[in-house]
Each structure stands twice: as C-alpha cells, then as structure tokens.
Design an enzyme around this catalytic site. Structure first.
Site, PDB file in Angstrom:
ATOM      1  N   LYS A  89     -46.880 -85.969 102.946  1.00  0.00           N
ATOM      2  CA  LYS A  89     -45.438 -85.840 103.193  1.00  0.00           C
ATOM      3  C   LYS A  89     -45.127 -85.642 104.674  1.00  0.00           C
ATOM      4  CE  LYS A  89     -45.189 -80.855 102.196  1.00  0.00           C
ATOM      5  NZ  LYS A  89     -44.745 -80.425 103.517  1.00  0.00           N
ATOM      6  N   ASP A  90     -46.118 -85.257 105.478  1.00  0.00           N
ATOM      7  CA  ASP A  90     -45.902 -85.056 106.915  1.00  0.00           C
ATOM      8  C   ASP A  90     -46.093 -86.333 107.730  1.00  0.00           C
ATOM      9  OD1 ASP A  90     -45.444 -82.344 106.502  1.00  0.00           O
ATOM     10  OD2 ASP A  90     -47.545 -81.803 106.813  1.00  0.00           O
ATOM     11  N   ARG A 141     -34.149 -81.123 103.055  1.00  0.00           N
ATOM     12  CA  ARG A 141     -33.946 -81.626 101.694  1.00  0.00           C
ATOM     13  C   ARG A 141     -33.639 -80.484 100.735  1.00  0.00           C
ATOM     14  NH1 ARG A 141     -37.423 -81.314  97.642  1.00  0.00           N
ATOM     15  NH2 ARG A 141     -39.130 -80.892  99.087  1.00  0.00           N
ATOM     16  N   ARG A 142     -34.428 -79.420 100.796  1.00  0.00           N
ATOM     17  CA  ARG A 142     -34.205 -78.294  99.888  1.00  0.00           C
ATOM     18  C   ARG A 142     -32.883 -77.601 100.185  1.00  0.00           C
ATOM     19  NH1 ARG A 142     -40.342 -76.638 101.067  1.00  0.00           N
ATOM     20  NH2 ARG A 142     -41.370 -77.997  99.540  1.00  0.00           N
ATOM     21  N   ARG A 159     -40.174 -70.186 108.002  1.00  0.00           N
ATOM     22  CA  ARG A 159     -41.461 -70.715 108.426  1.00  0.00           C
ATOM     23  C   ARG A 159     -42.510 -69.614 108.420  1.00  0.00           C
ATOM     24  NH1 ARG A 159     -41.198 -74.775 113.256  1.00  0.00           N
ATOM     25  NH2 ARG A 159     -43.339 -74.945 112.499  1.00  0.00           N
ATOM     26  N   ARG A 165     -44.407 -65.663 103.786  1.00  0.00           N
ATOM     27  CA  ARG A 165     -43.181 -66.044 103.100  1.00  0.00           C
ATOM     28  C   ARG A 165     -43.044 -65.342 101.749  1.00  0.00           C
ATOM     29  NH1 ARG A 165     -43.340 -72.437 103.408  1.00  0.00           N
ATOM     30  NH2 ARG A 165     -45.572 -72.078 103.632  1.00  0.00           N
ATOM     31  N   CYS A 252     -37.902 -85.093 109.340  1.00  0.00           N
ATOM     32  CA  CYS A 252     -37.632 -83.708 108.939  1.00  0.00           C
ATOM     33  C   CYS A 252     -36.144 -83.404 108.839  1.00  0.00           C
ATOM     34  CB  CYS A 252     -38.294 -82.749 109.936  1.00  0.00           C
ATOM     35  SG  CYS A 252     -40.102 -82.731 109.837  1.00  0.00           S
TER      36      CYS A 252
END
Length: 326
Positions: A89-90, A141-142, A159, A165, A252
């Site tokens: 995905k990166d 997106r989220r 981050r 997190r 991104c």
C-alpha cells in the site's frame, strides 16, 4: 549486494527494508521463507531510514510520494541490495525505471479495524462514541470514511509505533483508533481488542495486507529464488488494485480505497473515493481474473464519472486541515 546477472543462482542476498519494527518483522517473513525454500542461502537485511520515518509531520503536510519506499528502492538502484520488501500500500503507482515487483507473498487480513469504543461490531463502536470524541488515524482515507459516519467526532493525527498508538487508546488520549489489521496480526499486538470493519463498505487502501518484493528487472537470478514465495491470488488482486490507484493518481493525500477479491475464476473489485466533508463515491465490478487490471482502470473511470473528478480537483486545489497529534 548487487552483481551483474550471470544467470547463475546467487548464494547470498541483501534485502533492503525500512527500519521500523513492523517493516523488519514483515521483511523477516520473506527472509525466513527464502531460507526455507533454499537451504544454505545466506540472507542479510539492510535497514533503510525513509522520509516518512524521519519526518513526523502529518502525511498531508509532507509533499511528494513514496514516503516509505523511495529510499528503500534506491538501495536496489545503487546496488546495495538485491531485493526490497515493502508494504504494497506504500508503493507508488510507478516504480523506478528498471524495477519491478518480483514476488507477492500470501496476503494477510486486508481490513481496517476499530480499537476502543464499545459495541457489538466495529461500526457500533464508531456510532456509539460520544459527540466530540477523538479518533486516532494517520490516513486521509480513514478520515474521510469516518466523516461519512460521524461528522461530530474529531479525527486526530496518529503516528508512531503500534504499541504507542494502542497505549493512547488505553489511556484515553483518544477514545478510539482506526488501524490496519495486518500490522497488528504480524506483530501479534492488540488484535484481540480490535473489531473488523467490513472491507466491502469500509474499503481499505489498495494493497493493504500485501507485501511486495521489489527487484531489478534484469535480476532473473533473484526472480528464480523468489518464485516459490509468490502467491498467484495475492498477485492478481494487487495488480487490479494498483491499476485502480494509478488511474486516480492516489497518494497519501487522496482518500481512496480499492479491494479486489479473487473467487475461483472471478475477481470482484470494490472502489471508494471520499472527501473530508463526508461525501463518498462507491462502485464495484466483477469479471474474469484475466481482466483484473483492465477492471481496476474501469472501476476508477466509473468513480470519476460519478463525481470523482470534482473531488480530485478540490483535493488538488487545497490542503485539507489536519488536527494535530495529541
């Protein structure tokens, strides 16, 4: 270290990887499989620091693409490594000239998950948050998907490593967080606390849950070593999802998602493009496996026609506001 391709099978490989705990864990999955497939093969890991690792600003504030992959890819180009392991995905839509994806191992869970909140499923956890709650996510997106469900909660920049997190959720710094299931599974951290979001509606990022092993196009010797590690289903799904992202020029700062599901000889694609004001476009297609890449492009075109052109124009014209990290 890279040597001219003589056609013989190398006895030693250098693998480039980001230096984060998750990236190294993922890289070691590939390294272990290589060693199992080729007993006696020597493999060493070259840790690379990337722009995304060094620059801790919100992603929307960092210009450019390939925040977590460019420097790792460069290790291939300058001959310091024979292969590179990425979270798919990166990856940018276009790899560097002379590079290609040489192997796609089996896919992990593709879905996003919710940690924190209360409820019988993931959406209940989001819907049940008190107004004004903070929800941690570093993904545009989220953020857009959250705005579609709850305009009265705050998405905050989130981050840091996974343990940090999760600790913020447990201490109430944020009331919930939205994370990728794959990373939690691979690290064996926090997955029991998480509830999965339906990937057909809460569409994940293209390539989420997939590892991509990048090599130079002329390294047929390395490709031969990687062949036993390749999962054809994951490869087909990834190619379709990357075709979708490439057509929309996803990075991104673009709130897009795409997931392809292989079912026998059929592939089903779900696509998403959103905006931070809660607007969303969803489309889906199904067809034969051989049409996967073409369907990825067709799905992107359908989203553009349904209002995606306007959303992308707005994204290009301005930088969305970001709530600073707590």
């Amino acid at each position: 270290m890279r040597t001219p391709n003589s056609g013989s099978i190398p006895e030693r490989l250098t693998v480039a990887s980001r230096g984060s705990r998750l990236a190294l864990t993922q890289t070691m999955l590939v390294v272990d499989d290589l060693r199992a497939a080729h007993p006696g093969l020597e493999v060493e890991v070259l840790e690379v620091s990337t722009t995304g690792d060094k620059d801790q600003r919100p992603f929307s504030a960092i210009s450019g693409k390939g925040l977590f992959t460019t420097e790792v890819e460069r290790a291939l180009l300058d001959g310091r490594a024979d292969l590179a392991v990425h979270s798919a995905k990166d990856l940018t839509a276009e790899l560097a000239p002379g590079c290609r994806i040489g192997c796609v191992p089996p896919r992990a869970t593709r879905s996003d998950v919710v940690v924190g909140g209360t409820g019988d499923d993931a959406m209940d956890r989001l819907r049940g948050l008190p107004p004004g709650s903070s929800v941690g996510t570093s993904s545009m997106r989220r953020r857009a998907q959250l705005a579609e469900v709850r305009r009265d909660v705050a998405a905050v920049e989130f981050r840091g490593n996974l343990d940090t997190r999760l600790e913020k959720v447990n201490k109430g710094v944020v009331q919930a967080a939205i994370l990728a299931a794959a990373g939690m599974e691979r690290l064996g951290v926090g997955i029991d606390e998480a509830m999965i979001l339906d990937p057909q509606w809460w569409v994940p990022a293209p390539g989420q849950g997939v590892l991509a092993v990048e090599i130079m196009e002329d390294r047929t010797d390395v490709a031969t070593l990687l062949a036993p590690l390749n999962d054809r289903a994951a490869e087909i799904e990834l190619n379709a999802e990357r075709a979708f992202s490439a057509r929309l020029e996803g990075g991104c700062s673009v709130p897009l998602g795409c997931t392809a599901v292989l079912d026998g000889s059929t592939i089903v694609l779900s696509g998403y493009l959103g905006a931070l004001d809660g607007r969303a476009i969803r489309e889906s297609l199904s067809g034969s496996v051989e049409q996967g890449v073409e369907m990825g492009v067709e799905l992107a075109e359908a989203i553009l026609v349904s209002g995606g052109e306007q959303i992308l124009s707005e994204i290009e014209a301005r930088t969305p506001p970001v709530v600073e990290q707590p």
